[in-house]
Design a protein around this motif. Sequence first.
Motif, PDB file in Angstrom:
ATOM      1  N   LYS A   1     -20.221  -6.810 -25.543  1.00  0.00           N
ATOM      2  CA  LYS A   1     -21.127  -7.016 -26.693  1.00  0.00           C
ATOM      3  C   LYS A   1     -22.418  -6.222 -26.513  1.00  0.00           C
ATOM      4  O   LYS A   1     -22.977  -5.702 -27.487  1.00  0.00           O
ATOM      5  N   ARG A   2     -22.894  -6.109 -25.279  1.00  0.00           N
ATOM      6  CA  ARG A   2     -24.116  -5.331 -25.039  1.00  0.00           C
ATOM      7  C   ARG A   2     -23.897  -3.859 -25.386  1.00  0.00           C
ATOM      8  O   ARG A   2     -24.765  -3.210 -25.980  1.00  0.00           O
ATOM      9  N   VAL A   3     -22.738  -3.332 -25.009  1.00  0.00           N
ATOM     10  CA  VAL A   3     -22.430  -1.938 -25.341  1.00  0.00           C
ATOM     11  C   VAL A   3     -22.280  -1.790 -26.859  1.00  0.00           C
ATOM     12  O   VAL A   3     -22.732  -0.804 -27.448  1.00  0.00           O
ATOM     13  N   TYR A   4     -21.673  -2.785 -27.488  1.00  0.00           N
ATOM     14  CA  TYR A   4     -21.520  -2.770 -28.957  1.00  0.00           C
ATOM     15  C   TYR A   4     -22.893  -2.741 -29.636  1.00  0.00           C
ATOM     16  O   TYR A   4     -23.115  -1.945 -30.564  1.00  0.00           O
ATOM     17  N   ASP A   5     -23.810  -3.583 -29.174  1.00  0.00           N
ATOM     18  CA  ASP A   5     -25.158  -3.622 -29.759  1.00  0.00           C
ATOM     19  C   ASP A   5     -25.861  -2.276 -29.583  1.00  0.00           C
ATOM     20  O   ASP A   5     -26.563  -1.805 -30.494  1.00  0.00           O
TER      21      ASP A   5
ATOM     22  N   MET B   1     -24.368   0.586 -29.339  1.00  0.00           N
ATOM     23  CA  MET B   1     -23.676   1.499 -30.246  1.00  0.00           C
ATOM     24  C   MET B   1     -24.227   1.367 -31.665  1.00  0.00           C
ATOM     25  O   MET B   1     -24.483   2.368 -32.348  1.00  0.00           O
ATOM     26  N   ILE B   2     -24.436   0.139 -32.110  1.00  0.00           N
ATOM     27  CA  ILE B   2     -24.974  -0.115 -33.450  1.00  0.00           C
ATOM     28  C   ILE B   2     -26.407   0.407 -33.559  1.00  0.00           C
ATOM     29  O   ILE B   2     -26.789   1.024 -34.560  1.00  0.00           O
ATOM     30  N   ASP B   3     -27.195   0.169 -32.518  1.00  0.00           N
ATOM     31  CA  ASP B   3     -28.586   0.636 -32.514  1.00  0.00           C
ATOM     32  C   ASP B   3     -28.673   2.154 -32.611  1.00  0.00           C
ATOM     33  O   ASP B   3     -29.644   2.693 -33.151  1.00  0.00           O
ATOM     34  N   GLU B   4     -27.668   2.830 -32.080  1.00  0.00           N
ATOM     35  CA  GLU B   4     -27.635   4.295 -32.117  1.00  0.00           C
ATOM     36  C   GLU B   4     -27.077   4.830 -33.440  1.00  0.00           C
ATOM     37  O   GLU B   4     -26.965   6.035 -33.629  1.00  0.00           O
ATOM     38  N   GLY B   5     -26.723   3.906 -34.334  1.00  0.00           N
ATOM     39  CA  GLY B   5     -26.195   4.327 -35.624  1.00  0.00           C
ATOM     40  C   GLY B   5     -24.694   4.517 -35.641  1.00  0.00           C
ATOM     41  O   GLY B   5     -24.141   5.069 -36.601  1.00  0.00           O
TER      42      GLY B   5
ATOM     43  N   HIS C   1     -14.277  -3.344 -20.987  1.00  0.00           N
ATOM     44  CA  HIS C   1     -14.930  -4.625 -20.690  1.00  0.00           C
ATOM     45  C   HIS C   1     -14.108  -5.793 -21.252  1.00  0.00           C
ATOM     46  O   HIS C   1     -13.951  -6.828 -20.591  1.00  0.00           O
ATOM     47  N   CYS C   2     -13.605  -5.628 -22.477  1.00  0.00           N
ATOM     48  CA  CYS C   2     -12.800  -6.690 -23.091  1.00  0.00           C
ATOM     49  C   CYS C   2     -11.520  -6.931 -22.292  1.00  0.00           C
ATOM     50  O   CYS C   2     -11.087  -8.076 -22.117  1.00  0.00           O
ATOM     51  N   LYS C   3     -10.921  -5.859 -21.818  1.00  0.00           N
ATOM     52  CA  LYS C   3      -9.700  -5.969 -21.021  1.00  0.00           C
ATOM     53  C   LYS C   3      -9.938  -6.778 -19.753  1.00  0.00           C
ATOM     54  O   LYS C   3      -9.083  -7.554 -19.309  1.00  0.00           O
ATOM     55  N   LYS C   4     -11.138  -6.618 -19.170  1.00  0.00           N
ATOM     56  CA  LYS C   4     -11.485  -7.348 -17.945  1.00  0.00           C
ATOM     57  C   LYS C   4     -11.995  -8.762 -18.240  1.00  0.00           C
ATOM     58  O   LYS C   4     -12.245  -9.529 -17.307  1.00  0.00           O
ATOM     59  N   GLY C   5     -12.181  -9.087 -19.514  1.00  0.00           N
ATOM     60  CA  GLY C   5     -12.700 -10.405 -19.871  1.00  0.00           C
ATOM     61  C   GLY C   5     -14.209 -10.487 -19.832  1.00  0.00           C
ATOM     62  O   GLY C   5     -14.785 -11.571 -19.976  1.00  0.00           O
ATOM     63  N   ALA C   6     -14.879  -9.333 -19.648  1.00  0.00           N
ATOM     64  CA  ALA C   6     -16.345  -9.305 -19.592  1.00  0.00           C
ATOM     65  C   ALA C   6     -16.884  -9.120 -21.008  1.00  0.00           C
ATOM     66  O   ALA C   6     -17.438  -8.058 -21.350  1.00  0.00           O
TER      67      ALA C   6
END
Length: 252
Positions: free
Chosen positions: A105-109, A111-115, A95-100
């Motif tokens: 950030k949604r995937v990161y959040d 990931m964090i929620d899943e521990g 996503h970062c590579k595509k500029g999205a």
Amino acid sequence: DLFNDMKTDGIKWNFVTFDTIIRGLCSEGRIEDGFSILELMEESKEGSRGHISPYNSIIYGLLKKNGFDESAEFLTKMGNLFPRAVDRSLMILEHCKKGAIEDAKRVYDQMIDEGGIPSILVYNCLVHGFSKQGNVREAVELMNEMIANNCFPMPSTFNAVITGFCRQGKVESALKLVEDITARGCVPNTETYSPLIDVLCRNGDLQKAMQVFMQMVDKGILPDLFIWNSLLLSLSQERHFSKNMLNIDYIV
């Protein structure tokens, strides 16, 4: 030495022992030694106990010493051990590579929620992405999260934020960040000071630019061509400056 003394004295290494020394070695760029300890950990009864942190330390060391490609390759190889974490990480990088960046950030959040504990690759890409889009506040918050997760920012990380501040003309915020990261033990480099000196010169604040320049030189950091050009252009545009400043030995 202490690590080896433990074995000599009959004290068993546990996961915390392995995790700590791998992190220390990799953060200092001793990636070969880090790999050796990782192998010892994997061969021991302790193993990783399902914790990803030693492997994230290896990624950190690889990125610091060998760059993005090798660290990303190691991340991919971790897929058999940590499939969910690697899958989330690769999605964020893509996503970062595509500029999205918002999708990333949604995937990161998630990931964090899943521990999950992100690696330096994930943090670096997100910080760079938010800084480029002008969302420097989000980038700074991510850096704070990095530190909270024992992931020390690299120069490439905080330099992206400094450049973001400079693009917005927030020079004081950029200078304060340099002060903060230095106090935390981060080591700035030429790319840290380059955007600062450039924006100060563009703003006509040659005196402040020279102060920052001298701070950089005092730290043993060599200026690049871009910094010299910014200073020389600013000097040439000054209407009044003392001829005493024109010291031929200094210019050479």
